[in-house]
Design a protein around this motif. Structure first.
Motif, PDB file in Angstrom:
ATOM      1  N   ARG A  19       0.876  -1.178   0.000  1.00 21.38           N
ATOM      2  CA  ARG A  19       0.000   0.000   0.000  1.00 21.38           C
ATOM      3  C   ARG A  19       0.911   1.226   0.000  1.00 21.38           C
ATOM      4  O   ARG A  19       1.758   1.368   0.882  1.00 21.38           O
ATOM      5  N   ILE A  20       0.709   2.080  -0.988  1.00 14.95           N
ATOM      6  CA  ILE A  20       1.546   3.268  -1.113  1.00 14.95           C
ATOM      7  C   ILE A  20       0.643   4.488  -0.957  1.00 14.95           C
ATOM      8  O   ILE A  20      -0.210   4.751  -1.797  1.00 14.95           O
ATOM      9  N   PHE A  21       0.833   5.184   0.146  1.00 18.52           N
ATOM     10  CA  PHE A  21       0.050   6.381   0.460  1.00 18.52           C
ATOM     11  C   PHE A  21       0.852   7.598   0.022  1.00 18.52           C
ATOM     12  O   PHE A  21       2.023   7.724   0.376  1.00 18.52           O
ATOM     13  N   ALA A  22       0.221   8.484  -0.738  1.00 16.34           N
ATOM     14  CA  ALA A  22       0.929   9.682  -1.190  1.00 16.34           C
ATOM     15  C   ALA A  22      -0.080  10.744  -1.611  1.00 16.34           C
ATOM     16  O   ALA A  22      -1.241  10.451  -1.892  1.00 16.34           O
ATOM     17  N   PHE A  59      -2.142   2.082  -4.808  1.00 19.58           N
ATOM     18  CA  PHE A  59      -1.772   3.480  -4.585  1.00 19.58           C
ATOM     19  C   PHE A  59      -2.975   4.171  -3.953  1.00 19.58           C
ATOM     20  O   PHE A  59      -4.067   4.177  -4.532  1.00 19.58           O
ATOM     21  N   ILE A  60      -2.764   4.733  -2.780  1.00 22.25           N
ATOM     22  CA  ILE A  60      -3.850   5.362  -2.033  1.00 22.25           C
ATOM     23  C   ILE A  60      -3.578   6.856  -1.955  1.00 22.25           C
ATOM     24  O   ILE A  60      -2.641   7.292  -1.272  1.00 22.25           O
ATOM     25  N   PRO A  61      -4.390   7.652  -2.664  1.00 19.53           N
ATOM     26  CA  PRO A  61      -4.181   9.101  -2.616  1.00 19.53           C
ATOM     27  C   PRO A  61      -4.665   9.661  -1.279  1.00 19.53           C
ATOM     28  O   PRO A  61      -5.743   9.302  -0.799  1.00 19.53           O
ATOM     29  N   VAL A  62      -3.849  10.508  -0.702  1.00 23.55           N
ATOM     30  CA  VAL A  62      -4.208  11.175   0.549  1.00 23.55           C
ATOM     31  C   VAL A  62      -4.278  12.666   0.235  1.00 23.55           C
ATOM     32  O   VAL A  62      -3.258  13.310   0.003  1.00 23.55           O
ATOM     33  N   GLU A  63      -5.487  13.161   0.194  1.00 21.57           N
ATOM     34  CA  GLU A  63      -5.721  14.559  -0.177  1.00 21.57           C
ATOM     35  C   GLU A  63      -5.086  15.519   0.830  1.00 21.57           C
ATOM     36  O   GLU A  63      -4.918  15.187   2.010  1.00 21.57           O
ATOM     37  N   GLU A  64      -4.773  16.697   0.335  1.00 28.35           N
ATOM     38  CA  GLU A  64      -4.192  17.744   1.177  1.00 28.35           C
ATOM     39  C   GLU A  64      -5.064  17.968   2.414  1.00 28.35           C
ATOM     40  O   GLU A  64      -6.281  17.991   2.332  1.00 28.35           O
ATOM     41  N   GLY A  65      -4.411  18.094   3.541  1.00 32.20           N
ATOM     42  CA  GLY A  65      -5.120  18.318   4.800  1.00 32.20           C
ATOM     43  C   GLY A  65      -5.532  17.052   5.522  1.00 32.20           C
ATOM     44  O   GLY A  65      -6.154  17.108   6.580  1.00 32.20           O
ATOM     45  N   ILE A  80       4.723   3.804   2.894  1.00 34.48           N
ATOM     46  CA  ILE A  80       4.585   2.491   2.278  1.00 34.48           C
ATOM     47  C   ILE A  80       4.357   1.457   3.377  1.00 34.48           C
ATOM     48  O   ILE A  80       5.100   1.405   4.355  1.00 34.48           O
ATOM     49  N   SER A  81       3.330   0.665   3.185  1.00 38.36           N
ATOM     50  CA  SER A  81       3.016  -0.425   4.096  1.00 38.36           C
ATOM     51  C   SER A  81       3.056  -1.718   3.291  1.00 38.36           C
ATOM     52  O   SER A  81       2.418  -1.822   2.245  1.00 38.36           O
ATOM     53  N   VAL A  82       3.810  -2.703   3.783  1.00 39.86           N
ATOM     54  CA  VAL A  82       3.967  -3.964   3.062  1.00 39.86           C
ATOM     55  C   VAL A  82       3.529  -5.108   3.968  1.00 39.86           C
ATOM     56  O   VAL A  82       3.954  -5.187   5.119  1.00 39.86           O
TER      57      VAL A  82
END
Length: 108
Positions: A19-22, A59-65, A80-82
């Motif tokens: 899981r890739i948060f960005a 890919f997990i989008p993390v919105e501003e704020g 990144i969570s593996v």
């Protein structure tokens, strides 16, 4: 009470889930394809030879704020969570080898 023999695993990674948060602007669609292919090739290489369809990358989008570091809003992050759900890592040497491969994959 049921006693179980200790488990020993040679392969240290099966059924991986990354899981890739960005922030949504961090990666282009082409970047995501390249990263996913690099991660998958890590598991399908000789020695592990895991079927490619076992490897999941989200890919997990993390919105501003919505992400805070030290109490402050962050936009310049990647988290990144593996998970490896079908195997465990038996030794410190295996853990070190896995982390070294993760660093190589993440450097793409």
């Amino acid at each position: 009470i049921v006693e179980r023999a200790p488990r020993t695993y040679i392969k240290s990674s099966e059924m991986p889930l990354w899981r890739i948060f960005a922030h949504p602007s961090t990666y282009t669609p082409q970047d995501k394809v390249a990263i996913s292919k690099a991660i998958t090739s890590n598991y399908t290489r000789p020695g592990l030879e895991l079927p490619a369809f076992y490897v999941d990358v989200i890919f997990i989008p993390v919105e501003e704020g919505n992400l805070f570091g030290g109490g402050e809003v962050r936009e310049d992050f990647v988290r990144i969570s593996v998970e490896h759900i079908a195997r465990t890592v038996a030794s410190k040497e295996q853990k070190k080898a896995i982390m070294e491969r993760f660093h190589q994959v993440c450097a793409c």
